[in-house]
Motif scaffolding. Sequence first.
Motif, PDB file in Angstrom:
ATOM      1  N   ALA A 242       1.295   2.593   6.373  1.00  0.00           N
ATOM      2  CA  ALA A 242       2.296   3.549   6.852  1.00  0.00           C
ATOM      3  C   ALA A 242       1.635   4.834   7.334  1.00  0.00           C
ATOM      4  O   ALA A 242       2.048   5.421   8.342  1.00  0.00           O
ATOM      5  N   THR A 243       0.594   5.278   6.628  1.00  0.00           N
ATOM      6  CA  THR A 243      -0.133   6.478   7.041  1.00  0.00           C
ATOM      7  C   THR A 243      -0.809   6.269   8.391  1.00  0.00           C
ATOM      8  O   THR A 243      -0.754   7.131   9.275  1.00  0.00           O
ATOM      9  N   LEU A 244      -1.445   5.119   8.570  1.00  0.00           N
ATOM     10  CA  LEU A 244      -2.126   4.823   9.836  1.00  0.00           C
ATOM     11  C   LEU A 244      -1.121   4.683  10.981  1.00  0.00           C
ATOM     12  O   LEU A 244      -1.387   5.131  12.105  1.00  0.00           O
ATOM     13  N   GLU A 245       0.015   4.081  10.699  1.00  0.00           N
ATOM     14  CA  GLU A 245       1.037   3.924  11.740  1.00  0.00           C
ATOM     15  C   GLU A 245       1.574   5.272  12.179  1.00  0.00           C
ATOM     16  O   GLU A 245       1.743   5.524  13.386  1.00  0.00           O
ATOM     17  N   ARG A 246       1.863   6.161  11.222  1.00  0.00           N
ATOM     18  CA  ARG A 246       2.364   7.488  11.583  1.00  0.00           C
ATOM     19  C   ARG A 246       1.349   8.255  12.421  1.00  0.00           C
ATOM     20  O   ARG A 246       1.706   9.001  13.325  1.00  0.00           O
ATOM     21  N   ALA A 247       0.066   8.061  12.110  1.00  0.00           N
ATOM     22  CA  ALA A 247      -1.004   8.757  12.835  1.00  0.00           C
ATOM     23  C   ALA A 247      -1.386   8.043  14.127  1.00  0.00           C
ATOM     24  O   ALA A 247      -2.256   8.535  14.865  1.00  0.00           O
ATOM     25  N   GLU A 248      -0.765   6.886  14.402  1.00  0.00           N
ATOM     26  CA  GLU A 248      -1.057   6.083  15.592  1.00  0.00           C
ATOM     27  C   GLU A 248      -2.533   5.701  15.675  1.00  0.00           C
ATOM     28  O   GLU A 248      -3.129   5.655  16.753  1.00  0.00           O
ATOM     29  N   GLN A 249      -3.093   5.382  14.525  1.00  0.00           N
ATOM     30  CA  GLN A 249      -4.495   4.930  14.458  1.00  0.00           C
ATOM     31  C   GLN A 249      -4.501   3.401  14.504  1.00  0.00           C
ATOM     32  O   GLN A 249      -4.666   2.720  13.494  1.00  0.00           O
ATOM     33  N   TRP A 250      -4.324   2.877  15.691  1.00  0.00           N
ATOM     34  CA  TRP A 250      -4.055   1.450  15.852  1.00  0.00           C
ATOM     35  C   TRP A 250      -5.264   0.581  15.544  1.00  0.00           C
ATOM     36  O   TRP A 250      -5.117  -0.508  14.972  1.00  0.00           O
ATOM     37  N   ASP A 251      -6.472   1.014  15.908  1.00  0.00           N
ATOM     38  CA  ASP A 251      -7.664   0.229  15.572  1.00  0.00           C
ATOM     39  C   ASP A 251      -7.841   0.121  14.060  1.00  0.00           C
ATOM     40  O   ASP A 251      -8.137  -0.959  13.532  1.00  0.00           O
ATOM     41  N   ASP A 252      -7.649   1.245  13.371  1.00  0.00           N
ATOM     42  CA  ASP A 252      -7.771   1.234  11.919  1.00  0.00           C
ATOM     43  C   ASP A 252      -6.675   0.386  11.279  1.00  0.00           C
ATOM     44  O   ASP A 252      -6.918  -0.328  10.294  1.00  0.00           O
ATOM     45  N   LEU A 253      -5.465   0.460  11.836  1.00  0.00           N
ATOM     46  CA  LEU A 253      -4.385  -0.363  11.315  1.00  0.00           C
ATOM     47  C   LEU A 253      -4.693  -1.843  11.508  1.00  0.00           C
ATOM     48  O   LEU A 253      -4.428  -2.664  10.614  1.00  0.00           O
ATOM     49  N   LEU A 254      -5.269  -2.193  12.643  1.00  0.00           N
ATOM     50  CA  LEU A 254      -5.628  -3.588  12.907  1.00  0.00           C
ATOM     51  C   LEU A 254      -6.650  -4.085  11.890  1.00  0.00           C
ATOM     52  O   LEU A 254      -6.514  -5.186  11.338  1.00  0.00           O
ATOM     53  N   HIS A 255      -7.657  -3.269  11.604  1.00  0.00           N
ATOM     54  CA  HIS A 255      -8.684  -3.671  10.630  1.00  0.00           C
ATOM     55  C   HIS A 255      -8.084  -3.824   9.240  1.00  0.00           C
ATOM     56  O   HIS A 255      -8.401  -4.784   8.509  1.00  0.00           O
ATOM     57  N   LEU A 256      -7.216  -2.893   8.842  1.00  0.00           N
ATOM     58  CA  LEU A 256      -6.578  -2.989   7.526  1.00  0.00           C
ATOM     59  C   LEU A 256      -5.699  -4.241   7.446  1.00  0.00           C
ATOM     60  O   LEU A 256      -5.727  -4.962   6.448  1.00  0.00           O
ATOM     61  N   ALA A 257      -4.924  -4.493   8.497  1.00  0.00           N
ATOM     62  CA  ALA A 257      -4.025  -5.648   8.487  1.00  0.00           C
ATOM     63  C   ALA A 257      -4.814  -6.954   8.440  1.00  0.00           C
ATOM     64  O   ALA A 257      -4.415  -7.911   7.760  1.00  0.00           O
ATOM     65  N   ASP A 258      -5.938  -7.022   9.152  1.00  0.00           N
ATOM     66  CA  ASP A 258      -6.787  -8.218   9.105  1.00  0.00           C
ATOM     67  C   ASP A 258      -7.280  -8.478   7.685  1.00  0.00           C
ATOM     68  O   ASP A 258      -7.237  -9.607   7.187  1.00  0.00           O
ATOM     69  N   ARG A 259      -7.761  -7.416   7.034  1.00  0.00           N
ATOM     70  CA  ARG A 259      -8.265  -7.561   5.663  1.00  0.00           C
ATOM     71  C   ARG A 259      -7.146  -7.973   4.716  1.00  0.00           C
ATOM     72  O   ARG A 259      -7.322  -8.857   3.867  1.00  0.00           O
ATOM     73  N   TRP A 260      -6.003  -7.348   4.873  1.00  0.00           N
ATOM     74  CA  TRP A 260      -4.842  -7.644   4.034  1.00  0.00           C
ATOM     75  C   TRP A 260      -4.401  -9.096   4.206  1.00  0.00           C
ATOM     76  O   TRP A 260      -4.114  -9.795   3.230  1.00  0.00           O
ATOM     77  N   ALA A 261      -4.355  -9.568   5.446  1.00  0.00           N
ATOM     78  CA  ALA A 261      -3.928 -10.949   5.716  1.00  0.00           C
ATOM     79  C   ALA A 261      -4.884 -11.954   5.088  1.00  0.00           C
ATOM     80  O   ALA A 261      -4.466 -13.019   4.614  1.00  0.00           O
TER      81      ALA A 261
END
Length: 357
Positions: A242-261
């Motif tokens: 949620a923090t990354l999404e609010r900050a529009e840090q899409w590359d970081d969100l992608l890396h976090l989501a990959d790890r989470w998945a």
Amino acid sequence: MARGPSAHQRRLLGSALVAACLLSSSAAHAEFDRRSLILLGRSVLRIEAEGAGGRLQLGSGVVIAKERVVTNCHVTRNASSISVVQAGARWSVQSQSVDTERDLCVLQVPGLPNPPVTLGRAASLREGQELAALGYTGGPALQISGGSVVALHHWGGHLVIQCSNGFTSGASGGGLFDRDGNLVGILTFRLPGGRTHYYAVPAEWLADSTELRMRFGQVRPHDGLSFWQRPVTAQPLFLQAATLERAEQWDDLLHLADRWAREDGADPEPLYLRALAYEHLGRDAAAVQSWQRSLDVDPGYSRSWARLAQLYHRTGLASQAQQAIESLTALNPGLALEVSDRLRADPSEPSQESARQ
């Protein structure tokens, strides 16, 4: 000393609760029986936690058993004495059980006559389901906020509820109820970012408490941070996202989501978030694939249907957009209507190209 309510105070209590219901949102009235809300209001109390120098921290609490009230630990953290208050009647808290990590403190209140609520389960909820939030938002009167489930986040073996029932800090520790009047969550925190970023911890955390966890001791200040108050990197993954999404840090969100998945293949949320990052990075085809994968994991994950409908519309795939809306309507009619209105209001003509690679 604890004082029970007089007959006059009980009449005042009834009047105060009726007034609170009349001031509450029309959405709550449309979906919930008014008498049921008034009865629930008897079990939601104002918390006054007094600390050093007489400094007062205000919150809300819910009666969950005879002479026991649950509230958030961040309400009572600095308290050396605590009172529960309703319609002019006041009772002193004798002791409390502290679960800092989950932000749940249970108070023992001798002589409290108010009836306990029925415990429900966050696991029984679905996205879009109507809820009512009861707490002391913005003043001394009980307020009722209508809303619905926005998302259900897996953490700690249960589901943390994200909802659109607005509340402020005075409602911390208040109750989130389903239409049957069951307590499904405890109002706990909100994040910046609009009208849907309100969170309640699950009622299951009360129901599964062991005697070891539920140890009562003297009312006094206590240390520690709950799961949502920790530094961002130590928070649950859904809050980091949620923090990354609010900050529009899409590359970081992608890396976090990959790890989470990779860590949890049974949770559709990381796949949803990965698709969201892909879309904002201009990778529409990858976004479609990831949203579809999230629906393979959970066909009822309405947030993915909503995003697919919007992406299909934007890329000119009208029939696919309509199919996504129809699937969404069966799951979450409110969100489907919201998305449909948004697409109809879109002044731009979608291109006739299929999704970008």
